[in-house]
Design an enzyme around this catalytic site. Structure first.
Site, PDB file in Angstrom:
ATOM      1  N   VAL A 180       0.841  -1.200   0.000  1.00 11.78           N
ATOM      2  CA  VAL A 180       0.000   0.000   0.000  1.00 11.78           C
ATOM      3  C   VAL A 180       0.874   1.246   0.000  1.00 11.78           C
ATOM      4  CG1 VAL A 180      -1.874   1.227   1.143  1.00 11.78           C
ATOM      5  CG2 VAL A 180      -1.820  -1.264   1.187  1.00 11.78           C
ATOM      6  N   ASP A 181       1.973   1.214   0.740  1.00 12.87           N
ATOM      7  CA  ASP A 181       2.927   2.320   0.691  1.00 12.87           C
ATOM      8  C   ASP A 181       3.449   2.514  -0.729  1.00 12.87           C
ATOM      9  OD1 ASP A 181       3.105   3.429   3.274  1.00 12.87           O
ATOM     10  OD2 ASP A 181       4.357   1.778   3.965  1.00 12.87           O
ATOM     11  N   TYR A 182       3.830   1.420  -1.372  1.00 16.42           N
ATOM     12  CA  TYR A 182       4.387   1.512  -2.725  1.00 16.42           C
ATOM     13  C   TYR A 182       3.365   2.096  -3.689  1.00 16.42           C
ATOM     14  CZ  TYR A 182       6.915   0.331  -6.963  1.00 16.42           C
ATOM     15  OH  TYR A 182       7.570   0.417  -8.169  1.00 16.42           O
TER      16      TYR A 182
END
Length: 408
Positions: A180-182
């Protein structure tokens, strides 16, 4: 060859940890000058996220770990204490000449420092100000901090990830990497690039770009979430089963496993032939893909028994000849030694002060006219403080005075 696509773009990066830094790194790869702001002494929170760290030739402890290294190449590091008025003034002076300012503080945190969008807009009306948060700038959850695993849970990703219900270990499962960060980093880059284009064609008009992990994970669930919006039912966890063509999943062989995706009826017929069971292609339960979806457990069980008869290499070779998509289950050692990965140059070498041949992962975008060829190592903490401050009129004496006061 032409200059890199973002040559001439200047970015002030106040983001930390992963999503924001990944976005800024992407833009730095593409030619933007990225000035990374870090806390004096500690630096980016990611530097303290644990081993492995690079080895210091003198055996000293350092803060250059894999988490930091993966998201900060091609940047300059400037240490500034933004809690101090002198530090806030440095940020404002730098922002005057920047095209983009990025931050991932809690909603409202930077307003008390005079570094929020409205404050920066007042001194640079054309700036693109990108805020990366867990839950966005508005809504009841806006004040909350957000971390990848929490958003995987809250956004629905974990509800559709994991072993099939009824199997050992069934239940919600987190995706391994901070996916999700990516994805949020990618959305941030897209938002910034779109806003830069808008500014170019609309008389220099800047704007505030609001990107958050919660919105990103929901949007990224794509066809899974659309199933719910169409019929009101959350798709079941499918383990390694595919999401369209059937059968698809991991199959155990005599010496390991492989991943198979049978994408259409023609591929199914050829797969049955490879497996020595051509009669399956005319079985009324399996003729069409929709039939195979309905009878998924049956065809998967049959295929599981057939694949157990030969080793992985044999099946992969035969499936390749038949034009059926399949692949080995590689670990990272196998990934980076794969001849195709090597030919694509996915592993690049940079000269880092603590390791002259540090390996990094290259930018995944390939350009024909403006290729990304050169990579600079993620900077040591504060490595560029003196040089960056010189660009806004801070001489050596002033920098030393700020160091004494722990402002930089």
């Amino acid at each position: 060859m032409s200059a890199l696509p973002l040559s001439g773009i200047k970015i002030l990066d106040l983001t930390r940890v992963l999503a924001g830094p990944l976005s800024a790194q992407m833009l730095a790869d593409l030619g933007a000058e990225v000035i990374k702001i870090e806390r004096p002494g500690g630096g980016d929170d990611a530097r303290a996220f644990g081993p492995p760290y690079l080895r210091d030739p003198e055996g000293k402890q350092n803060n250059n770990n894999s988490f930091y290294l993966c998201a900060n190449r091609n940047k300059k590091s400037l240490t500034v204490n933004i809690a101090a008025p002198e530090g806030q003034e440095i940020i404002r002076e730098l922002a005057k000449s920047c095209d983009v300012m990025m931050e991932n503080y809690k909603v409202g945190d930077l307003k008390r420092y005079g570094l929020d969008y409205e404050s920066i807009k007042a001194i640079n009306p054309g700036i693109i100000y990108c805020s990366v948060t867990g839950f966005g700038q508005t809504g009841p959850y806006a004040p909350r901090a957000g971390y990848d695993a929490i958003l995987q849970a809250m956004g629905g990703l974990m509800s559709v990830t994991g072993h099939i219900d009824g199997e050992p270990g069934a239940g919600p499962m987190k995706v391994g990497p901070s996916i999700v960060d990516y994805m949020t980093g990618m959305n941030s880059s897209i938002g910034i690039l779109a806003a830069l284009y808008h500014r170019k064609v609309n008389g220099g008009e800047g704007q505030h770009v609001d990107v958050c992990l919660f919105d990103t994970v929901i949007a990224a669930l794509s066809h899974y979430a659309q199933i719910f919006l169409v019929n009101g039912q959350t798709p079941p966890r499918r383990g390694t089963w595919g999401n369209g063509g059937m059968p698809a999943g991991v199959f155990r062989c005599t010496d390991g496993e492989l991943m198979l995706v049978v994408g259409n009826d023609g591929q199914f017929q050829r797969t049955c032939a490879v497996l020595g069971a051509p009669e399956l292609a005319t079985d009324p339960r399996f003729v069409k893909n929709n039939d195979r979806v309905v009878h998924g457990k049956e065809i998967m069980a049959i295929f599981a028994g057939l694949f157990l008869k030969k080793p992985v290499a044999y099946w992969l070779d035969e499936l390749e000849k038949a034009g059926v998509p399949s692949g080995p289950i590689n670990d990272f050692s196998q990934v980076f030694s794969d001849p195709h990965v090597r030919s694509r140059g996915m592993q690049v070498k940079v000269n880092h002060p603590l390791q002259s041949d540090l390996s990094l992962i290259r930018n995944a975008i390939t350009f024909s006219g403006t290729p990304v060829k050169d990579y600079r190592a993620p900077p040591l903490l504060g490595a560029d403080t003196k040089d960056v401050l010189a660009t806004i009129g801070y001489d050596e004496a002033k920098v030393e005075a700020l160091k004494e006061k722990k402002i930089v």
